[in-house]
Design an enzyme around this catalytic site. Structure first.
Site, mmCIF file in Angstrom:
data_model
loop_
_atom_site.group_PDB
_atom_site.id
_atom_site.type_symbol
_atom_site.label_atom_id
_atom_site.label_comp_id
_atom_site.label_asym_id
_atom_site.label_seq_id
_atom_site.Cartn_x
_atom_site.Cartn_y
_atom_site.Cartn_z
ATOM 1 N N GLU A 275 0.828 -1.167 -0.089
ATOM 2 C CA GLU A 275 -0.049 -0.059 0.023
ATOM 3 C C GLU A 275 0.975 1.242 -0.036
ATOM 4 O OE1 GLU A 275 -1.988 -0.449 3.895
ATOM 5 O OE2 GLU A 275 -3.068 -1.947 3.149
ATOM 6 N N CYS A 346 -1.814 34.095 9.837
ATOM 7 C CA CYS A 346 -1.535 34.764 11.292
ATOM 8 C C CYS A 346 -0.940 34.124 12.428
ATOM 9 C CB CYS A 346 -2.574 35.630 11.819
ATOM 10 S SG CYS A 346 -3.220 36.635 10.119
#
Ligand code: LLP
Length: 422
Positions: A275, A346
């Site tokens: 995977e 910010c």
């Protein structure tokens, strides 16, 4: 190896100059290379020859349907971890018999959808999950093919947030309890036990932890077979790492990983699944961003980009390193200066790199974050009401926008205002 190279003094994605894409879609954006995706998938696929095998792309790393279609056309299966990923895989045309369902918290609804739509197997992670899957399967007259994810208690030697194979992690069934749990699974009429699953972590840069885990899987296969279970499929997980910095020593190659698999579990007569996510999609993508301002701070200079932590969270979340290069190739031997490379969000955590040596750049110049194709776009958010950035797929000399940037109006229209506020 990837297909993002300088040509005629400018960074190209395959045969397309990056500024050409920027002129059409604006910055920031993600850009993927078909040839790199294909190359990486093929490396894994060939590494497992001549074993009977299926490479299931971990689509948590990049789930854009154009990417899924590119890989599925080469025969890839998909590893999904949610009902949403399952629906995406189906919508990209991946047949159910090539979809594996992983994850510690599958809900009954997700199980039902996958059973009804077709599924290769569920990788079951706990006893309560096993009971629920049994009940769901019986309720619709189905029998669910399962492996049990075993936690082998090995140290993957990777970042703590992405290590999953130690006994203290939430993943899988402790290997010491495997026989007992397999016996319970075999007694449940809605389940068909077909194999074993293991996944120990992500961004592994050595083979040794895989070797330890796979040897344990081989031993367990013999034990479970002796107990009467027909173990015929081994899902060996993902996790092989990529070189994030050009200067790093390269992690093992898929071919070496394939040899290891053949050496440890190759003679058990089992079908093998893997995977991989990052190694297929990671270096197949870049994030392109423009400099908004060059700000001279006290003792340090900042490159303030239009891309931010909401677009690529890996540096703030895992202290991850991404190579950042100028889109216009710097002249050989030209001056390099240290910058803190930041976004406009910010928060101080909105920092991509500190004191990184870069060519002298000015506002409007573009940079590219390398190795951004895995866990980039899929982990992005609209924090600060910043639109999700577009994704572009290049194929030779063509490119196509495979996800457009939403407009502010589209974003705002998703909110509903209750009647009492109207
Ligand atoms: N299979 C399972 C069960 C997994 O949990 C994962 C990744 C994979 C396969 C694929 O692993 P890969 O080949 O991509 O290493 N967001 C983090 C990575 C999280 C990985 C989670 N599981 C990052 O940006 O580094």
């Amino acid at each position: 190896m990837d297909h993002f190279l300088y040509r005629d003094g400018v960074l190209h994605a395959e045969d397309v100059p990056v500024p050409e894409i920027a002129a059409q879609v604006g910055t920031p954006f993600y850009c993927y290379s078909t040839a790199t995706l294909q190359r990486h998938f093929r490396l894994f696929d060939e590494a497992l020859d001549p074993l009977e095998h299926l490479v299931c792309f971990a689509m948590k790393s990049n789930s854009n349907q154009a990417i899924l279609k590119t890989l599925a056309a080469m025969g890839a299966g998909m590893d999904v971890v949610s009902g949403g990923e399952y629906a995406r895989a189906k919508s990209a045309g991946v047949p159910g018999e090539r979809i594996v369902f992983s994850g510690v918290g599958k809900t009954a609804e997700e199980m039902r959808a996958a059973l009804e739509g077709g599924i290769r197997q569920f990788n079951v992670e706990s006893e309560p999950e096993m009971e629920v899957l049994n009940a769901v399967a019986l309720s619709i007259g189905a029998r669910a093919p399962i492996t049990l994810r075993i936690n082998p208690d090995v140290d993957a030697k990777t970042h703590a947030k992405i290590a999953t194979g130690k006994s203290e992690n939430k993943f899988g069934i402790p290997i010491a309890r495997a026989r007992e749990v397999y016996a319970r699974a075999a007694a449940l009429p809605g389940l068909e036990v077909i194999g074993i699953d293991v996944h120990i972590g992500s961004q592994l840069t050595e083979l040794e932890p895989f070797e330890q885990a796979y040897r344990k899987v081989a031993e367990l296969t013999a034990v479970l077979r002796a107990d009467g279970h027909d173990i015929r499929r081994l899902d060996l997980g993902g996790g092989l790492g990529i070189p994030y910095a050009r200067s790093n020593t390269a992690p093992p190659l898929p071919s070496e990983y394939g040899e290891l698999i053949k050496r440890t579990v190759g003679d058990l007569g089992c079908e093998v699944e893997i995977e991989p996510g990052r190694l297929i999609s990671g270096n197949a993508g870049i994030m392109v961003s423009s400099v908004i301002y060059v700000k001279n701070g006290e003792g340090r200079d900042f490159l303030i980009l239009d891309g931010a932590m909401n677009d690529l969270i890996r540096p703030s979340m895992y202290d991850a390193h991404h190579d950042i290069v100028a889109v216009q190739e710097p002249e050989a031997g030209s001056e390099q200066v240290p910058f803190d490379i930041v976004g406009p969000v910010c928060e101080s955590g909105d920092t991509f790199a500190k004191q990184r040596n870069m060519p002298v750049l000015t506002a409007g110049d573009m940079v590219a974050f390398r190795s951004a194709g895995a866990y980039g776009a899929v982990m992005s958010s609209e924090y600060n009401t910043r639109p999700l950035i577009p994704e572009v797929l290049v194929n030779g000399d063509q490119f196509s926008v495979i996800r457009a940037r939403p407009t502010f109006d589209e974003m705002i229209a998703r909110d509903n205002i209750p009647e009492w506020l109207l």
